[in-house]
Design a protein around this motif. Structure first.
Motif, PDB file in Angstrom:
ATOM      1  N   THR A 139       0.837  -1.200   0.000  1.00  0.00           N
ATOM      2  CA  THR A 139       0.000   0.000   0.000  1.00  0.00           C
ATOM      3  C   THR A 139       0.872   1.250   0.000  1.00  0.00           C
ATOM      4  O   THR A 139       0.630   2.199  -0.761  1.00  0.00           O
ATOM      5  N   LEU A 140       1.875   1.247   0.845  1.00  0.00           N
ATOM      6  CA  LEU A 140       2.775   2.404   0.926  1.00  0.00           C
ATOM      7  C   LEU A 140       3.523   2.598  -0.388  1.00  0.00           C
ATOM      8  O   LEU A 140       3.705   3.732  -0.850  1.00  0.00           O
ATOM      9  N   LEU A 141       3.943   1.502  -1.013  1.00  0.00           N
ATOM     10  CA  LEU A 141       4.663   1.609  -2.284  1.00  0.00           C
ATOM     11  C   LEU A 141       3.743   2.156  -3.378  1.00  0.00           C
ATOM     12  O   LEU A 141       4.177   2.952  -4.216  1.00  0.00           O
ATOM     13  N   ARG A 169     -11.261   8.190   2.050  1.00  0.00           N
ATOM     14  CA  ARG A 169     -11.967   7.016   1.546  1.00  0.00           C
ATOM     15  C   ARG A 169     -11.057   6.190   0.633  1.00  0.00           C
ATOM     16  O   ARG A 169     -11.033   4.955   0.710  1.00  0.00           O
ATOM     17  N   ARG A 170     -10.280   6.870  -0.231  1.00  0.00           N
ATOM     18  CA  ARG A 170      -9.393   6.136  -1.131  1.00  0.00           C
ATOM     19  C   ARG A 170      -8.283   5.435  -0.360  1.00  0.00           C
ATOM     20  O   ARG A 170      -7.934   4.296  -0.665  1.00  0.00           O
ATOM     21  N   TRP A 171      -7.735   6.109   0.652  1.00  0.00           N
ATOM     22  CA  TRP A 171      -6.705   5.477   1.480  1.00  0.00           C
ATOM     23  C   TRP A 171      -7.268   4.227   2.154  1.00  0.00           C
ATOM     24  O   TRP A 171      -6.626   3.174   2.175  1.00  0.00           O
ATOM     25  N   THR A 172      -8.472   4.315   2.691  1.00  0.00           N
ATOM     26  CA  THR A 172      -9.092   3.188   3.372  1.00  0.00           C
ATOM     27  C   THR A 172      -9.296   2.029   2.417  1.00  0.00           C
ATOM     28  O   THR A 172      -9.074   0.852   2.773  1.00  0.00           O
ATOM     29  N   GLU A 173      -9.702   2.329   1.173  1.00  0.00           N
ATOM     30  CA  GLU A 173      -9.873   1.282   0.164  1.00  0.00           C
ATOM     31  C   GLU A 173      -8.557   0.602  -0.149  1.00  0.00           C
ATOM     32  O   GLU A 173      -8.492  -0.627  -0.257  1.00  0.00           O
ATOM     33  N   LEU A 174      -7.512   1.376  -0.332  1.00  0.00           N
ATOM     34  CA  LEU A 174      -6.201   0.802  -0.659  1.00  0.00           C
ATOM     35  C   LEU A 174      -5.690  -0.073   0.477  1.00  0.00           C
ATOM     36  O   LEU A 174      -5.162  -1.165   0.255  1.00  0.00           O
ATOM     37  N   ALA A 175      -5.822   0.423   1.699  1.00  0.00           N
ATOM     38  CA  ALA A 175      -5.333  -0.326   2.856  1.00  0.00           C
ATOM     39  C   ALA A 175      -6.116  -1.633   3.030  1.00  0.00           C
ATOM     40  O   ALA A 175      -5.535  -2.673   3.383  1.00  0.00           O
ATOM     41  N   ALA A 176      -7.427  -1.599   2.762  1.00  0.00           N
ATOM     42  CA  ALA A 176      -8.245  -2.794   2.927  1.00  0.00           C
ATOM     43  C   ALA A 176      -8.001  -3.800   1.798  1.00  0.00           C
ATOM     44  O   ALA A 176      -8.051  -5.013   2.011  1.00  0.00           O
ATOM     45  N   ALA A 177      -7.732  -3.305   0.587  1.00  0.00           N
ATOM     46  CA  ALA A 177      -7.542  -4.190  -0.582  1.00  0.00           C
ATOM     47  C   ALA A 177      -6.322  -5.075  -0.429  1.00  0.00           C
ATOM     48  O   ALA A 177      -6.300  -6.190  -0.935  1.00  0.00           O
ATOM     49  N   ASP A 178      -5.310  -4.562   0.271  1.00  0.00           N
ATOM     50  CA  ASP A 178      -4.082  -5.368   0.426  1.00  0.00           C
ATOM     51  C   ASP A 178      -4.208  -6.350   1.568  1.00  0.00           C
ATOM     52  O   ASP A 178      -3.368  -7.172   1.787  1.00  0.00           O
ATOM     53  N   GLU A 236      10.591   2.921  -6.263  1.00  0.00           N
ATOM     54  CA  GLU A 236      10.378   1.864  -5.270  1.00  0.00           C
ATOM     55  C   GLU A 236      11.602   1.675  -4.368  1.00  0.00           C
ATOM     56  O   GLU A 236      11.470   1.495  -3.146  1.00  0.00           O
ATOM     57  N   LYS A 237      12.784   1.714  -4.941  1.00  0.00           N
ATOM     58  CA  LYS A 237      13.990   1.532  -4.136  1.00  0.00           C
ATOM     59  C   LYS A 237      14.103   2.605  -3.060  1.00  0.00           C
ATOM     60  O   LYS A 237      14.396   2.309  -1.901  1.00  0.00           O
ATOM     61  N   ALA A 238      13.850   3.848  -3.435  1.00  0.00           N
ATOM     62  CA  ALA A 238      13.921   4.946  -2.470  1.00  0.00           C
ATOM     63  C   ALA A 238      12.846   4.812  -1.404  1.00  0.00           C
ATOM     64  O   ALA A 238      13.074   5.109  -0.227  1.00  0.00           O
ATOM     65  N   ALA A 239      11.664   4.341  -1.810  1.00  0.00           N
ATOM     66  CA  ALA A 239      10.573   4.155  -0.854  1.00  0.00           C
ATOM     67  C   ALA A 239      10.923   3.085   0.174  1.00  0.00           C
ATOM     68  O   ALA A 239      10.694   3.253   1.378  1.00  0.00           O
TER      69      ALA A 239
END
Length: 335
Positions: free
Chosen positions: A50-52, A326-335, A62-65
């Motif tokens: 999710t963070l990536l 709402r979008r953050w919550t969706e992303l966090a739940a999807a993973d 991605e490497k820096a993240a």
């Protein structure tokens, strides 16, 4: 100096000048913003994937993240929770305390100012040039407390209430035995406004605010006006529908070169775009509490742009909040 300031200065303040400080965004800085804005309030750990996804959308490789995640973990801000081969991240107790402290400072910053009685807090403390690390830590701590230095070894603030915070900074660094402080009005020698300029360089600060306004403030009829469709209740909030509240900000549409800012925020339309815009907004705004001492109006130039910038931040943050969350919550739940 608070540990939050250490993290803020490392993540968001790598450059020496105010212009550079407000223009530089690092992977670690954006990650701190994401944890402070979304992970801390939710109380839930978040998957690496999710963070990536979010940091990639913000232009971070991605490497820096991954390096930023590992560094924050090594510094005690966040801790990893492994489930098989997957990893989730959550703030440590220490990190949650610091993120909460930072959020309180950020979201209360720029609002109504108290009347001023004309008194200055003056702190006298010196550190030998040879002790550069100690000098740096002292400057970071006192700057975060809102003090400025018009001359070597002299620190001032128009807010005597900051004395306790300044005292804690000095004590934490073991300098209290060699420091002195007092409060009082400016006397008859020299110029009070010159003292303020030497302590805070208001021209540079105004430039930083101008860049912030130019990047984020919508203008009537321009492509920068954010889309409020999909934001529940946006039409019911005064000043949000069609963003008239922002267009009413005096001078917000008159910033020179506003339409030519290379990295200006356009119209975020999709949920992902609104989420990314919200993160960029907070990430840039959270630098200002360290740069702006919140001087009394009497000590500021006429039509101070910092007040307009605060209106822009408050209005856009409110306008984008529901869709971004709402979008953050969706992303966090999807993973």
């Amino acid at each position: 100096m608070t540990a939050y300031d250490e993290g803020l200065s490392e993540a968001a303040m790598p450059s020496p000048t105010r212009r550079q400080q407000t223009g530089t965004r690092s992977a670690r800085s954006l990650l701190l913003t994401v944890f402070g804005e979304y992970v801390r309030p939710s109380g839930e750990a978040v998957w690496t994937s999710t963070l990536l996804h979010v940091l990639t959308g913000l232009g971070v490789e991605e490497k820096a993240a991954r390096q930023a995640l590992n560094r924050m973990g090594a510094d005690g801000w966040i801790a990893a929770e492994r489930t098989g081969r997957r990893v989730r991240w959550a703030p440590t107790e220490h990190g949650r305390t610091l993120l909460t402290e930072g959020a309180e400072r950020i979201y209360s910053f720029g609002r109504d100012r108290e009347s001023w009685d004309g008194r200055w807090l003056v702190l006298l403390v010196t550190v030998p040039e040879s002790q550069r690390d100690l000098r740096h830590r002292l400057r970071n701590g006192l700057t975060w407390a809102g003090l400025g230095s018009p001359a070597p070894g002299v620190w001032i603030s128009p807010h005597p209430s900051r004395e306790a915070e300044a005292k804690q900074v000095v004590a934490d660094l073991g300098l209290d035995a060699a420091a002195f402080s007092f409060c009082g009005p400016f006397a008859g020698v020299g110029s009070e406004r010159d003292m303020v300029e030497q302590a805070w360089h208001l021209g540079e600060l105004a430039e930083a605010y101008e860049e912030f306004v130019a990047r984020f403030a919508p203008r009537p009829g321009a492509s920068g006006v954010p889309d409020t469709s999909g934001v529940p209740g946006a039409s019911d909030v005064p000043g949000l529908s069609g963003a008239p509240g922002l267009s009413d900000v005096p001078g917000a549409s008159d910033v020179p070169g506003a339409s030519d800012v290379p990295d200006s925020i356009g119209t975020p339309r999709t949920p992902d775009e609104i989420l990314f815009a919200q993160i960029r907004l907070v990430d840039e705004w959270r630098r200002f509490p360290r740069l702006d001492p919140q001087l009394p109006l009497e000590m500021l130039p006429p039509h101070w742009i910092g007040l307009r910038a605060a209106n822009v931040f408050d209005d856009l943050h409110l306008q984008w909040h529901a869709t971004a969350l709402r979008r953050w919550t969706e992303l966090a739940a999807a993973d």
